[in-house]
Enzyme design. Structure first.
Site, PDB file in Angstrom:
ATOM      1  N   HIS A   9      50.193  53.325  17.186  1.00 53.56           N
ATOM      2  CA  HIS A   9      50.367  54.777  17.201  1.00 53.56           C
ATOM      3  C   HIS A   9      50.438  55.353  15.790  1.00 53.56           C
ATOM      4  O   HIS A   9      50.837  54.677  14.830  1.00 53.56           O
ATOM      5  CB  HIS A   9      51.637  55.152  17.966  1.00 53.56           C
ATOM      6  N   TRP A  14      60.282  59.430  13.309  1.00 52.53           N
ATOM      7  CA  TRP A  14      61.247  58.439  12.807  1.00 52.53           C
ATOM      8  C   TRP A  14      60.601  57.464  11.836  1.00 52.53           C
ATOM      9  O   TRP A  14      61.277  56.942  10.961  1.00 52.53           O
ATOM     10  CB  TRP A  14      61.917  57.714  13.972  1.00 52.53           C
ATOM     11  N   ASN A  15      59.307  57.207  11.976  1.00 51.00           N
ATOM     12  CA  ASN A  15      58.608  56.445  10.927  1.00 51.00           C
ATOM     13  C   ASN A  15      58.727  57.191   9.600  1.00 51.00           C
ATOM     14  O   ASN A  15      59.015  56.596   8.553  1.00 51.00           O
ATOM     15  CB  ASN A  15      57.126  56.283  11.243  1.00 51.00           C
ATOM     16  N   THR A  21      63.188  52.577  15.290  1.00 51.94           N
ATOM     17  CA  THR A  21      62.867  53.387  16.462  1.00 51.94           C
ATOM     18  C   THR A  21      62.981  52.604  17.761  1.00 51.94           C
ATOM     19  O   THR A  21      63.689  52.999  18.678  1.00 51.94           O
ATOM     20  CB  THR A  21      61.449  53.976  16.332  1.00 51.94           C
ATOM     21  N   GLU A  87      57.380  49.158  22.173  1.00 49.12           N
ATOM     22  CA  GLU A  87      57.815  48.561  20.915  1.00 49.12           C
ATOM     23  C   GLU A  87      58.925  47.543  21.181  1.00 49.12           C
ATOM     24  O   GLU A  87      59.587  47.583  22.223  1.00 49.12           O
ATOM     25  CB  GLU A  87      58.319  49.671  19.976  1.00 49.12           C
ATOM     26  N   ARG A  88      59.084  46.625  20.279  1.00 51.58           N
ATOM     27  CA  ARG A  88      60.232  45.720  20.334  1.00 51.58           C
ATOM     28  C   ARG A  88      61.515  46.545  20.348  1.00 51.58           C
ATOM     29  O   ARG A  88      61.636  47.536  19.634  1.00 51.58           O
ATOM     30  CB  ARG A  88      60.212  44.816  19.106  1.00 51.58           C
ATOM     31  N   GLY A 183      53.761  48.600  16.614  1.00 54.89           N
ATOM     32  CA  GLY A 183      53.657  47.557  15.603  1.00 54.89           C
ATOM     33  C   GLY A 183      53.975  46.176  16.121  1.00 54.89           C
ATOM     34  O   GLY A 183      53.208  45.226  15.919  1.00 54.89           O
TER      35      GLY A 183
END
EC number: 5.4.2.11
Length: 250
Positions: A9, A14-15, A21, A87-88, A183
């Site tokens: 994405h 927040w990135n 996140t 996401e993790r 990611g």
């Protein structure tokens, strides 16, 4: 020969603020929207089109995918969403600033939390409102499957069955597939596809919004893979991801 396109994405709010996140549902930043548009434009220029798309349950990945498909004029294709591509889960780290956390605990410890294969961060308590058991989008998923925290090993364990059951099946049916995810869920998939070691996966940095193409043989084994776009921009974007967990410069 098959082709698979993976896209992390675009930059989220927040990135931009350098916050952990995880499963927190955060929208794309203005830059993230631009990154998704650019990713779609590059795919269009290179002649890509798709039959089916896969994404997570989180809006930043969904919006990235929607923007790309709009750029391609393909908003009509089927999209399948799954929590397994989320996401993790970063546990109690979610919402904390990465650089400030590195200052407090040390870069080495934060690197382990962020990138180690089998060491998860501190878990969320189930009473914490941030825990996914309180989110209605996951109401049909057994509570026992919803994480309080995850390491990459845990993420691999949920991503790969989805790859086998859904994504790989679609590819083998001859469908042109794009996956818009995150990611770490993409790192989990790349680790599996490239048979990467636990040590090597720690060094992998997937940039936001840049299409990653895998060419696969008849057994879905990678023949080669490459990013689409300007090489200098890709390199700079990967370095930016790598620097997120470093201490603040004083």
């Amino acid at each position: 020969m098959y082709k698979l396109v993976l896209v992390r994405h675009g930059e989220s709010e927040w990135n931009k603020e350098n916050l952990f996140t995880g499963w927190t549902d955060v929208k794309l930043s203005e830059k993230g929207v631009s990154e998704a548009c650019e990713g779609g434009r590059i795919l269009k220029e290179e002649g890509y089109s798709f039959d089916i798309a896969f994404s997570s349950m989180l809006v930043r990945a969904n919006d990235t995918l929607n923007i790309i498909l709009c750029e391609l004029g393909q908003s009509y294709i089927d999209v399948e969403k799954s929590w397994r591509l989320n996401e993790r889960h970063y546990g109690a780290l979610q919402g904390l600033n990465k650089a400030e956390t590195a200052e407090k605990y040390g870069e080495d410890k934060v690197l382990i939390w962020r990138r180690s294969y089998n060491v998860p961060p501190m878990p969320l308590d189930e009473s914490d409102k941030r825990h996914p058991i309180h989110d209605s989008r996951y109401k049909n998923i057994p509570k026992s499957e919803l994480p309080s925290t995850e390491c990459l090993k845990d993420t691999v364990a949920r991503v790969i069955p989805y790859w086998t059951d859904k994504i790989a099946k679609a590819i083998l049916e001859g469908k042109r597939v794009i996956v818009a995810a995150h990611g770490n869920s993409l790192r989990a998939l790349v680790k599996y596809l490239d048979n990467m070691s636990e040590e090597d996966i720690l060094k992998l940095n997937i940039p936001t919004g840049i299409p990653l193409v895998y060419e696969l043989d008849k057994n879905l084994k990678p023949v080669k893979h490459y990013y689409l776009g300007d090489e200098d921009k890709i390199k700079a974007a990967m370095e930016s991801v790598a620097n997120q967990g470093k201490k603040i410069d004083r």
